[in-house]
Design a protein around this motif. Structure first.
Motif: not given
Length: 897
Positions: A451-452, A455, A459, A589-590, A593-594, A596-597, A627-628
């Motif tokens: 994921a990193d 992302i 970016e 991407i979202d 992120r989820d 990864r978190n 990371s929100d």
């Protein structure tokens, strides 16, 4: 002449006190006299009448000697000669061959205290009827034949002096075939029957060895001590008896006494192989007792034997001495020189695996990690099939990478360790548990890494991303060029080296296809470039069947993003090939992120709870909060960070996190725990365990919708708690009962994939593999004929909203069954979110079920006229699993052809 020889032997037999030895010592003279070429030549010069008389006399002696019932000189010696030089001779040859096979096949485990006798003992119980070692079978057959055909048991006294040796051979053959009870019988027979035999001491020693193998070392010790007290033993017998005693004391966990007995055994044995083994075991036992200086003294004696004893003892003695020496600044160089000498000695090549391991451990102790890793790998490469050595090397490599927090590599090494260990051992179970914990780490670290990377690429500005991939493509090209040059260099070096040899000079100038070496290099080069190609047209086309090269099948790694599949050469170096694979959809991407978190959160818990790595855990949980993350991850991440700070003694950070939770998350369970620690007591009615117990009671009461709803609420509330997988499993079962097969399958898969190392995840995986295939069949069983036997049910359908009517009917049915003295059972089963059934179970046939429905409908005492249908038990299960009642009813209403 014959009569004269017989007379001389008879006089000698009567006069000499050791009949057996003297008769057999003169027996070869008789045989050589009768059957030598010179004697036959002399007979040929005699007159025919004398020769005829001679053969008559000899024939009579032969015939008279065959009887085992006559105690005559000829009989005794005839059977003794046949026993020793025929039957027992062949039996002993077979026995020695069998023992040599055992010695050659047996591999000592020098990591443990060696057994005194080089014999692999198994726990299996062997029977006489089993196929055992063929050489020992032959030896036993020969010994049995000698006893059966040549035993002269006259007036309860054995007159054939060789039968005791036959019984000894019989016992030894059985002993080495691990049939100890029959072996014990043979040795006991010698001791009981042949009281004057010169084999009594040897038989006693073998008997006590057998008692020791039968887990009776105390009896063996007692009998051997009696032997020492009352008998006069030869040196080798004394050594053998003390060796047996030593093994008994080792089995009884008395190493100090075993050492004393082994010292005596090594002093009296005449076999240097045994002396080397005994001294090595003495060193091992001293190590066991913690006396390293005494152990090294014993190992020095092993080394001093040099070539008199097998080299394996000497090399392992060197290594044991090194292991007993602590590495210091003063002796570091001397130890390295010592190890280098062992490594460079050509005679030590069979033992390089162990030597390399010792060098690796030396470098690890001195902080030269890279050298240590190199030597561990060299040890693995030089190992000659010794599983324990491989296991130790893999475990050391795994522990090193684990300590360096390189968990993925550590997991791979632990997995290799397990393949070299026996499953039913404590060490296997310990490493298996550690590997199971690492599997989650590896899984979540891969998710985070992937994921990193994606992302990061997403970016990047387009220009920067393009420059990154262009640099990557240039690197690929450079590596390909270097590989091609290296391949060409090796090929040219091979040709040049061959050109200087005699074969190269002989082939020099020959046509290519006549030059065998050039042809060989050409074939290898073709196979390297093109793989295995079939001789056919268009063989160069890539869609032809061939063995792809490593370069073509290897996945391309770009910024740790795996681009799998076979990649053609023209795509590998194209910029658009990589740019097109970077996702551009925000939703993707979202989602990453989820993932990864959540993975970072799970890693934080694993590092904290299972590996006690608070620093790593804090880093992962901190990354989640930065990371929100989803709402469900925020509070448990903060609480676990609070616990980590508290355990680490960071009072200020712990207090800040505590106030954050109380201020920003009031009314939550974690805030209550911080304000009132008593809330976490096991008896707390609001604890996760209490909530689960209440929810499970609701599941048993078929409140499936409420179970699904509340389970999800508790999953969100108790995220991070070990009880969450249990809520997930309960929720999956409720979904299956309410919604049917496919949703149940999906829910089980989620549990199995999300919690693979929890008991619930493993149970879900087992259910997917074993139960779901059985439930998948949706075809109904035929219900032809009105009298078909089986388990039948009468089913009354109701809507969920009519639950009161369903309950009243259930009560009326139960009363009717009681009045009619039936043994059926009534239940109320949920079918779907809207429908339910009242079911009467347990009718032996369809006729009985239909008859019951008709009876309660028409009987004036009941008048139960509610809609119902009769169904076979197996079909009822199908409609509950697949929720296909309509299909069943249509099938029943369809006219049969």
């Amino acid at each position: 002449m014959v009569l004269f020889l017989v007379f001389v032997i008879s006089i000698w037999q009567v006069w000499h006190p050791c009949k057996k030895t003297c008769i057999l010592s003169i027996s070869p003279i008789i045989f050589r006299t009768f059957f030598s070429y010179d004697w036959v030549g002399k007979i040929s010069t005699l007159k025919l009448r004398f020769r005829f008389s001679f053969f008559i006399v000899f024939g009579l002696l032969f015939l008279l000697g065959c009887s085992t019932k006559k105690d005559a000189f000829v009989n005794r010696n005839w059977h003794a000669l046949n026993t020793k030089y025929n039957t027992l001779y062949n039996g002993n040859i077979a026995f020695e061959q069998g023992r040599d096979e055992l010695r050659n096949s047996y591999r000592d485990d020098f990591w443990e205290v060696l057994p005194v006798e080089r014999l692999e003992v198994t726990d299996e119980v062997k029977l006489d009827s089993e196929d055992n070692n063929p050489n020992f079978i032959i030896a036993e057959e020969k010994a049995t034949k000698a006893i059966q055909k040549h035993s002269m048991d006259i007036k309860d006294e054995e007159r054939n002096p060789q039968i005791d040796e036959a019984f000894l051979l019989l016992g030894k053959a059985r002993y080495f075939d691990q049939r100890y009870i029959p072996a014990l019988e043979a040795f006991n027979y010698i001791l009981r029957k042949y009281v004057d035999s010169d084999k009594l001491n040897e038989a006693t020693i073998w008997r006590e060895k057998t008692n020791m193998r039968l887990d009776n070392p105390e009896l063996a010790i007692k009998n051997l001590q009696r032997l020492f007290k009352y008998e006069d033993l030869k040196d080798q017998e004394y050594a053998d008896a003390n060796a047996v005693l030593a093994q008994c004391y080792i089995n009884l966990k008395a190493p100090d006494t075993a050492i004393q007995k082994l010292k005596i055994a090594q002093a009296y044995t005449k076999k240097n192989e045994e002396r080397g083994r005994y001294l090595f075991i003495i060193g091992q036992l001293y190590n066991q007792l913690g006396h390293k200086d005494s152990a090294n003294y014993a190992f020095d004696k092993v080394i001093a034997l040099n070539r008199k004893s097998p080299r394996v003892y000497m090399v392992n003695a060197h290594l044991k001495k090194i292991q007993n020496t602590e590495v210091t600044e003063n002796n570091k160089e001397a130890l390295l020189e010592y190890l280098t000498e062992l490594e460079e000695n050509r005679e030590n090549r069979p033992f390089l695996g162990k030597i390399y391991r010792e060098v690796a451990q030396f470098h690890m102790a001195t902080g030269a990690d890279s050298l240590a890793l190199a030597y561990y790998n060299k040890s693995l490469g030089a190992n000659q099939g010794e599983r324990k050595l491989s296991a130790l090397n893999y475990q050391d490599l795994a522990d090193y990478h684990f300590d360096q927090n390189v968990y993925k590599t550590a997991g791979a090494y632990y997995d290799s360790t397990l393949t070299n260990l026996d499953e039913n051992t404590k060490k296997f179970r310990t490493i298996k548990k550690k590997l199971d914990n690492l599997e989650d780490v590896i899984k979540y670290e891969d998710i985070v890494q992937h994921a990193d990377s994606v992302i990061t690429l997403y970016e990047m500005p387009l220009a920067e991303r393009t420059a990154y991939f262009e640099a990557y493509i240039d690197e690929l090209k450079q590596k390909a060029e270097e590989a091609e040059k290296e391949k060409e260099r090796k090929a040219n070096a091979g040709f040049a080296a061959f050109a200087e040899t005699q074969g190269g000079k002989e082939n020099k100038g020959k046509f290519y296809f006549y030059n065998i070496t050039s042809l060989g290099y050409g074939k290898n080069d073709f196979k390297t470039r093109w793989g295995d190609r079939v001789l056919e047209d268009d063989w160069r086309w890539s869609n032809k069947a061939r063995t792809a090269t490593v370069e073509e099948t290897t996945e391309v790694q770009v910024a740790d993003v795996s681009i799998g599949g076979a990649i053609a050469d023209d795509e590998k170096y194209e910029l658009d090939f990589y740019l097109d694979r970077v996702p551009t959809d925000v939703k993707v991407i979202d989602s990453l992120r989820d993932e990864r978190n959540f993975a970072n959160y799970q890693l934080g818990l694993i590092y904290k709870e299972k590996f006690k790595e608070n620093l790593l855990a804090a880093g992962k949980l901190g990354a989640v909060l930065k990371s929100d993350p989803e709402e469900r991850l925020i509070l448990p991440s903060k609480y676990n960070l609070y616990k980590i700070y508290e355990e680490s003694g960071s009072t200020l950070l712990a207090d800040q996190m505590k106030q954050d939770i109380i201020r920003n998350h009031p009314g939550t369970r974690y805030a209550e725990i911080l304000l009132n620690p008593q809330a976490v007591l096991a008896g707390d009615t609001d604890s996760p365990d209490a909530r689960y117990a209440a929810l499970y009671k609701m599941y048993e009461d078929q409140q499936f919708l409420e179970v699904i709803t509340q389970a999800q609420e508790y999953i969100n509330r108790f995220t991070g708690d070990p009880i969450v997988p249990k809520f997930e499993m309960l929720k999956a079962n409720a979904i299956g009962r309410l919604r049917g097969f496919e949703p149940f399958k999906e829910a089980l898969n989620y549990v199995a994939l999300t919690y693979p190392n929890n008991p619930e995840g493993k149970k879900a995986e087992q259910m997917i593999a074993e139960q779901l295939p059985k439930l998948a069949a949706a075809a109904f069983s035929p219900e032809t004929g009105s009298s078909g036997t089986g388990n039948w049910k009468v089913v009354f359908p109701f809507k969920i909203r009519d639950n009161d009517k369903a309950l009243k009917l259930k009560k009326r049915l139960e009363d009717a069954i009681k009045d009619l003295r039936y043994r059926n059972i009534v239940s109320k089963d949920v079918y779907t979110l809207e429908d339910q059934f009242v079911v009467v179970h347990g009718f032996r046939s369809k006729d009985f079920a239909l008859g019951f429905a008709e009876l309660i409908k028409n009987n004036k005492d009941y008048r139960i006229k509610d809609e119902n249908f009769v169904i076979l038990s197996s079909n009822y299960k199908i409609i509950q699993v697949h929720k296909n009642l309509d299909d069943y009813l249509k099938q029943q209403l369809t006219p049969k052809p």
